[in-house]
Design a protein around this motif. Sequence first.
Motif, mmCIF file in Angstrom:
data_model
loop_
_atom_site.group_PDB
_atom_site.id
_atom_site.type_symbol
_atom_site.label_atom_id
_atom_site.label_comp_id
_atom_site.label_asym_id
_atom_site.label_seq_id
_atom_site.Cartn_x
_atom_site.Cartn_y
_atom_site.Cartn_z
ATOM 1 N N THR A 8 0.824 -1.208 0.000
ATOM 2 C CA THR A 8 0.000 0.000 0.000
ATOM 3 C C THR A 8 0.857 1.257 0.000
ATOM 4 O O THR A 8 0.640 2.175 -0.802
ATOM 5 C CB THR A 8 -0.943 0.008 1.215
ATOM 6 N N ILE A 66 1.188 4.149 -3.053
ATOM 7 C CA ILE A 66 0.955 5.576 -2.800
ATOM 8 C C ILE A 66 2.162 6.395 -3.243
ATOM 9 O O ILE A 66 2.022 7.421 -3.915
ATOM 10 C CB ILE A 66 0.656 5.825 -1.311
ATOM 11 N N GLY A 111 -8.458 7.797 -1.529
ATOM 12 C CA GLY A 111 -7.669 7.474 -2.702
ATOM 13 C C GLY A 111 -8.311 8.000 -3.979
ATOM 14 O O GLY A 111 -7.639 8.604 -4.830
ATOM 15 N N SER A 133 -2.145 13.215 -0.563
ATOM 16 C CA SER A 133 -0.950 12.370 -0.676
ATOM 17 C C SER A 133 -0.243 12.309 0.674
ATOM 18 O O SER A 133 0.181 11.238 1.130
ATOM 19 C CB SER A 133 -0.003 12.907 -1.758
ATOM 20 N N LEU A 172 -2.453 10.196 3.198
ATOM 21 C CA LEU A 172 -2.428 8.763 2.939
ATOM 22 C C LEU A 172 -1.111 8.135 3.381
ATOM 23 O O LEU A 172 -1.090 7.049 3.976
ATOM 24 C CB LEU A 172 -2.686 8.486 1.460
ATOM 25 N N MET A 206 -5.083 1.808 -5.254
ATOM 26 C CA MET A 206 -5.014 3.246 -5.002
ATOM 27 C C MET A 206 -6.405 3.860 -4.930
ATOM 28 O O MET A 206 -6.725 4.613 -4.011
ATOM 29 C CB MET A 206 -4.187 3.925 -6.105
ATOM 30 N N ARG A 207 -7.256 3.542 -5.892
ATOM 31 C CA ARG A 207 -8.565 4.196 -5.932
ATOM 32 C C ARG A 207 -9.468 3.737 -4.794
ATOM 33 O O ARG A 207 -10.422 4.430 -4.433
ATOM 34 C CB ARG A 207 -9.248 3.943 -7.272
ATOM 35 N N LEU A 240 -8.481 3.192 -1.615
ATOM 36 C CA LEU A 240 -7.948 3.545 -0.292
ATOM 37 C C LEU A 240 -8.919 4.450 0.460
ATOM 38 O O LEU A 240 -9.480 5.381 -0.097
ATOM 39 C CB LEU A 240 -6.612 4.273 -0.441
#
Length: 455
Positions: free
Chosen positions: A275, A279, A339, A383, A386, A451-452, A454
Motif C-alpha cells: 500500500t 501511494i 484514494g 498524498s 495517505l 489506489m482508488r 484507499l
Amino acid sequence: MARSETARPPTVELDPVVGRPGVHGARSAFRAAGQLRTFESFKSANFRWYFVSMLGVFGAMNSQMIARGVLIYDLTGSFAALGTIALANAVPGLALSLHGGVIADRLPKKQIQQVGNALNALNTMSIVALLMAGVMRWEYMIVNAAIQGVIQALMMPARQSMLPDIVYPRQVMNAVALNNAGMNLSRLMVPAGIGVLMEVADYYWAFIAITGFYLFSTVTLFRVPSRPIEIPPEERTEAQTRAYASAGHGAPRAKSGAGFGDLIEGVKYIGRDQTIRVILVVNFLMVLFSMPYMQMLPGFVKDVLDGGPGLQGLLTSVTGVGSLASALVIASLPSRRRGMIFIVGSLVLGVALIAFSWSTSVAITLPVMLFIGVGQSVRMALSNVLVQAYTEDQYRGRVMSIYMMEMSLVQVGVFGVGVAAEVIGIQWALGLCSAALVALSLATIALVPRMRNLD
C-alpha cells in the motif's frame, strides 16, 4: 507487517487532545473555530502553535517561489536556467533525504526544524548581501539553491512527520488539511505582496522579508513541546499499542543514533508494504507532471502573458483562493474514499494546466488558476494524509524522507522541462506535461484498484 488492500486506519470518536493554553485572545478565536469539525485540531494548543510557526515557513516558501524565479529569469532570460536552479536544489535531496528520515526518527523533530529554519535564514541573507553589494550573478544562485537543498533534505522529513506527534491518530487528516490550508492562506496573501514589492523596490527587500519569515517560524516553534504527546489507550492504533506495550511504563522512546542499518530497515519496510509503495509511486508520477509549471512561471508570465513580478504574484495568490477552499473541505471530510478523491483532484489539476499552458490572455488565465489551486491542494493534502495514515509510527520519518526524495527527483524532471522549453517553446513543454497528467490520472482510476479504493 504489510497492510492488506482493504486495510484502513482505525477511527475512534472521543474528545480530542487539549494542550496547554495559548496566548489570550488568539486562544479564544482558535477555540471558537474548533467548535466546527473542520477546525477540530485547533482545540490542541500544541497544534495551534505548530500552525502559527508553519505560517512563517509557508510565507518564506511562497515568497521565495516568486523572488528567486524572477531574479534568475531577469539575470538570464532562460528557461533552462530556471530548470538548472531546480536541479541544484534537488541533487542534495537525492543524496541526503534518507539520512534526514533517520534523523527525524531518532532526534526531536522540533529542534531539527528550528536549526534548519535558522540556517535557511542565514542562507537567504547571503543573497541580500550580494544584491546590496551589486555583485549578484546567477551562478551564485546555483550555490545558494544547493545549500538550501542540503538543509531541506535533512530537515523536511522531520517537518512532514511531526503532526502525528502532536495530535491523535484520528485527527491526522484534519491536522494535515488545516496545515495545508495555512500554506494556501499564505499563498493567497503573500505572493501578490512580494510581487508588488519587487516592482516598486530593490529586489533585496523581498529576500529580507523571506529571512524574517524563517526567523518568525524558528521563534514560535519554541511553544511546541519537544516530546510526542502521550496517546490514551482508546486512541492508539494497533502498531502504537504494541509499541507502548514493549516500552513498558510511559510512551515509547526513539532509539538514539542513526546508521546505515536504519536506512536499510526503512527501505525494506517500504518494499514489503504494498500500500505504501503504491501511494509513493503514484504520487511521484502525479507530481512529476504537475510541478514544472510552478518553476517555469516567471518566464511564462514574462514571455507569454507579457507581465512582471506583480502579475506573477497575483496569479499565485489566485491559486491560493482555490487551494484554501478545497483544503477546508478536505479538513471536514471523513476518512473514506480518500484514494479516489486524490486521483480526481489530480485529474482536475491536469485539465486546468492544459488550459493554462495554452492561454495567452490574463483574463482567461486568472479563473483557470482557481482550478489549478483546487487540484493542487487536493493532491498535496491527500498524498500526505495517505502516507501518514498507512505508515507505522516507527518508520514514519524514513517513509516521509522517501516522500521528500520524490520531490527532489521531480526537480530533475523540471530541469528537463526547462531544456525542452528552450527547444519547443514553454507552452508546448507545459502542455505535454499536463496531458500526461490527465492520462496518468485516468489510467490510475482504471488500472490501480489498490489506489482508488484507499480510505
